[in-house]
Write a protein that holds these residues in place. Structure first.
Motif, PDB file in Angstrom:
ATOM      1  N   ASN A  22       0.766  -1.134   0.040  1.00  0.00           N
ATOM      2  CA  ASN A  22       0.156   0.042   0.017  1.00  0.00           C
ATOM      3  C   ASN A  22       1.001   1.114   0.003  1.00  0.00           C
ATOM      4  N   VAL A  23       1.828   1.347   0.830  1.00  0.00           N
ATOM      5  CA  VAL A  23       2.824   2.377   0.858  1.00  0.00           C
ATOM      6  C   VAL A  23       3.316   2.588  -0.527  1.00  0.00           C
ATOM      7  N   MET A  24       3.989   1.390  -1.048  1.00  0.00           N
ATOM      8  CA  MET A  24       4.555   1.330  -2.613  1.00  0.00           C
ATOM      9  C   MET A  24       3.380   2.085  -3.537  1.00  0.00           C
ATOM     10  N   LYS A  25       2.104   1.866  -3.441  1.00  0.00           N
ATOM     11  CA  LYS A  25       1.282   2.374  -4.175  1.00  0.00           C
ATOM     12  C   LYS A  25       0.809   3.758  -4.259  1.00  0.00           C
ATOM     13  N   ASN A  26       1.050   4.090  -3.000  1.00  0.00           N
ATOM     14  CA  ASN A  26       0.772   5.596  -2.619  1.00  0.00           C
ATOM     15  C   ASN A  26       1.783   6.494  -3.015  1.00  0.00           C
ATOM     16  N   VAL A  27       3.037   5.848  -2.820  1.00  0.00           N
ATOM     17  CA  VAL A  27       4.151   6.707  -3.341  1.00  0.00           C
ATOM     18  C   VAL A  27       4.378   6.612  -4.744  1.00  0.00           C
ATOM     19  N   LYS A  28       4.049   5.490  -5.500  1.00  0.00           N
ATOM     20  CA  LYS A  28       3.969   5.417  -6.817  1.00  0.00           C
ATOM     21  C   LYS A  28       3.141   6.459  -7.651  1.00  0.00           C
ATOM     22  N   ALA A  29       1.934   6.627  -7.031  1.00  0.00           N
ATOM     23  CA  ALA A  29       0.863   7.578  -7.348  1.00  0.00           C
ATOM     24  C   ALA A  29       1.386   8.909  -7.249  1.00  0.00           C
ATOM     25  N   LYS A  30       2.132   9.523  -6.543  1.00  0.00           N
ATOM     26  CA  LYS A  30       2.499  10.611  -6.175  1.00  0.00           C
ATOM     27  C   LYS A  30       3.801  10.973  -7.014  1.00  0.00           C
ATOM     28  N   ALA A  31       4.572  10.008  -7.547  1.00  0.00           N
ATOM     29  CA  ALA A  31       5.907  10.013  -8.134  1.00  0.00           C
ATOM     30  C   ALA A  31       5.532  10.370  -9.715  1.00  0.00           C
ATOM     31  N   ASP A  32       4.202  10.259 -10.111  1.00  0.00           N
ATOM     32  CA  ASP A  32       3.999  10.832 -11.395  1.00  0.00           C
ATOM     33  C   ASP A  32       4.204  12.249 -11.593  1.00  0.00           C
ATOM     34  N   GLU A  33       4.227  12.953 -10.452  1.00  0.00           N
ATOM     35  CA  GLU A  33       4.379  14.452 -10.434  1.00  0.00           C
ATOM     36  C   GLU A  33       5.927  14.842 -10.575  1.00  0.00           C
ATOM     37  N   TYR A  34       6.774  13.941 -10.172  1.00  0.00           N
ATOM     38  CA  TYR A  34       8.197  14.295 -10.036  1.00  0.00           C
ATOM     39  C   TYR A  34       8.774  14.602 -11.373  1.00  0.00           C
ATOM     40  N   GLU A  35       9.824  15.323 -11.535  1.00  0.00           N
ATOM     41  CA  GLU A  35      10.397  15.721 -12.613  1.00  0.00           C
ATOM     42  C   GLU A  35      11.344  14.206 -13.116  1.00  0.00           C
ATOM     43  N   ILE A  36      11.914  13.610 -12.152  1.00  0.00           N
ATOM     44  CA  ILE A  36      12.717  12.369 -12.672  1.00  0.00           C
ATOM     45  C   ILE A  36      11.755  11.347 -12.088  1.00  0.00           C
ATOM     46  N   LYS A  37      11.482  10.093 -12.934  1.00  0.00           N
ATOM     47  CA  LYS A  37      10.889   9.073 -12.361  1.00  0.00           C
ATOM     48  C   LYS A  37      11.544   7.947 -11.764  1.00  0.00           C
ATOM     49  N   PRO A  38      11.470   7.780 -10.256  1.00  0.00           N
ATOM     50  CA  PRO A  38      12.027   6.782  -9.701  1.00  0.00           C
ATOM     51  C   PRO A  38      11.619   5.489  -9.886  1.00  0.00           C
ATOM     52  N   VAL A  39      12.428   4.436  -9.902  1.00  0.00           N
ATOM     53  CA  VAL A  39      12.161   2.907  -9.939  1.00  0.00           C
ATOM     54  C   VAL A  39      12.105   2.233  -8.555  1.00  0.00           C
ATOM     55  N   PHE A  40      10.903   1.876  -8.440  1.00  0.00           N
ATOM     56  CA  PHE A  40      10.676   1.353  -7.230  1.00  0.00           C
ATOM     57  C   PHE A  40      10.676  -0.229  -7.134  1.00  0.00           C
ATOM     58  N   SER A  41      11.057  -0.799  -5.889  1.00  0.00           N
ATOM     59  CA  SER A  41      11.034  -2.368  -5.615  1.00  0.00           C
ATOM     60  C   SER A  41      10.609  -2.517  -4.400  1.00  0.00           C
ATOM     61  N   ILE A  42      10.047  -3.684  -3.825  1.00  0.00           N
ATOM     62  CA  ILE A  42       9.817  -4.118  -2.651  1.00  0.00           C
ATOM     63  C   ILE A  42      10.536  -5.293  -2.154  1.00  0.00           C
ATOM     64  N   ASP A  43      11.295  -5.575  -0.994  1.00  0.00           N
ATOM     65  CA  ASP A  43      11.933  -6.775  -0.559  1.00  0.00           C
ATOM     66  C   ASP A  43      11.740  -7.053   0.921  1.00  0.00           C
ATOM     67  N   GLU A  44      10.535  -7.920   1.185  1.00  0.00           N
ATOM     68  CA  GLU A  44       9.936  -8.042   2.363  1.00  0.00           C
ATOM     69  C   GLU A  44       9.409  -6.442   2.949  1.00  0.00           C
ATOM     70  N   ASN A  45       9.833  -5.925   4.118  1.00  0.00           N
ATOM     71  CA  ASN A  45       9.458  -4.646   4.514  1.00  0.00           C
ATOM     72  C   ASN A  45      10.548  -3.602   4.229  1.00  0.00           C
ATOM     73  N   ILE A  46      11.277  -3.977   3.193  1.00  0.00           N
ATOM     74  CA  ILE A  46      12.280  -2.757   2.741  1.00  0.00           C
ATOM     75  C   ILE A  46      11.713  -2.512   1.470  1.00  0.00           C
ATOM     76  N   PHE A  47      11.501  -1.110   1.232  1.00  0.00           N
ATOM     77  CA  PHE A  47      11.165  -0.312   0.381  1.00  0.00           C
ATOM     78  C   PHE A  47      12.465   0.358  -0.365  1.00  0.00           C
ATOM     79  N   LYS A  48      12.691  -0.216  -1.595  1.00  0.00           N
ATOM     80  CA  LYS A  48      13.926   0.282  -2.699  1.00  0.00           C
ATOM     81  C   LYS A  48      13.274   1.198  -3.686  1.00  0.00           C
ATOM     82  N   PHE A  49      14.349   2.285  -3.863  1.00  0.00           N
ATOM     83  CA  PHE A  49      14.158   3.067  -5.192  1.00  0.00           C
ATOM     84  C   PHE A  49      15.305   3.700  -5.455  1.00  0.00           C
TER      85      PHE A  49
END
Length: 164
Positions: free
Chosen positions: A86-113
């Motif tokens: 859910n955190v990743m979904k929320n952050v990805k939705a906000k990331a569309d507004e960023y000038e540079i698009k981050p690449v996200f991934s999840i590994d257990e409870n570790i949120f990587k970008f």
């Protein structure tokens, strides 16, 4: 003997002309070298400026992502458990507004970008999302500038130094 003419050394116009041509050539050479050095310094300064601008833009995106992660976790804390997806979904939705698009991934409870700085560098950030009972929402595990290109080194110099 008193009536003899004294021999004087006179410079002709030919020697003066040759010296003037030589001086003009030297000054022209120095002028061209100065211009080439100034041009090279300007190009290096412009590359440095572009590099610093792209670094700060990428860092701003990283900080914005971290802020959005904290805000998303804060809203998720009201739920029964914090879901990293859910955190990743929320952050990805906000990331569309960023000038540079981050690449996200999840590994257990570790949120990587990963946020690209330029063709060869990127920010790599790992955020551990803490349990609901934890004091802090998250812990930053890794926040580093990493090389994104494959390094192809040569051992020729090393071999030459060691083995002659």
């Amino acid at each position: 003997m008193a009536g003899k003419d004294k021999i004087r050394f006179q410079m002709g116009t030919g020697i003066v002309s040759i010296l003037m041509i030589f001086v003009v050539l030297i000054l022209t050479t120095f002028g061209v070298l100065s211009f080439a050095t100034a041009r090279s310094d300007l190009e290096m300064a412009e590359k440095s400026l572009d590099s610093v601008i792209s670094l700060y833009k990428a860092e701003a995106v990283v900080e914005r992502c971290l802020y959005d992660i904290d805000k998303s976790i804060e809203s998720e804390r009201n739920e029964e458990c914090i879901l990293t997806e859910n955190v990743m979904k929320n952050v990805k939705a906000k990331a569309d507004e960023y000038e540079i698009k981050p690449v996200f991934s999840i590994d257990e409870n570790i949120f990587k970008f990963l946020v690209k700085i330029d063709d060869t560098r990127a920010y790599e950030v790992w955020v551990n999302i803490n349990d609901k009972e934890a004091e802090k929402y998250s812990d930053i595990i890794k926040y580093a500038v990493v090389n994104t290109t494959e390094w192809t080194g040569s051992d020729e110099l090393f071999d030459e130094i060691i083995f002659g």
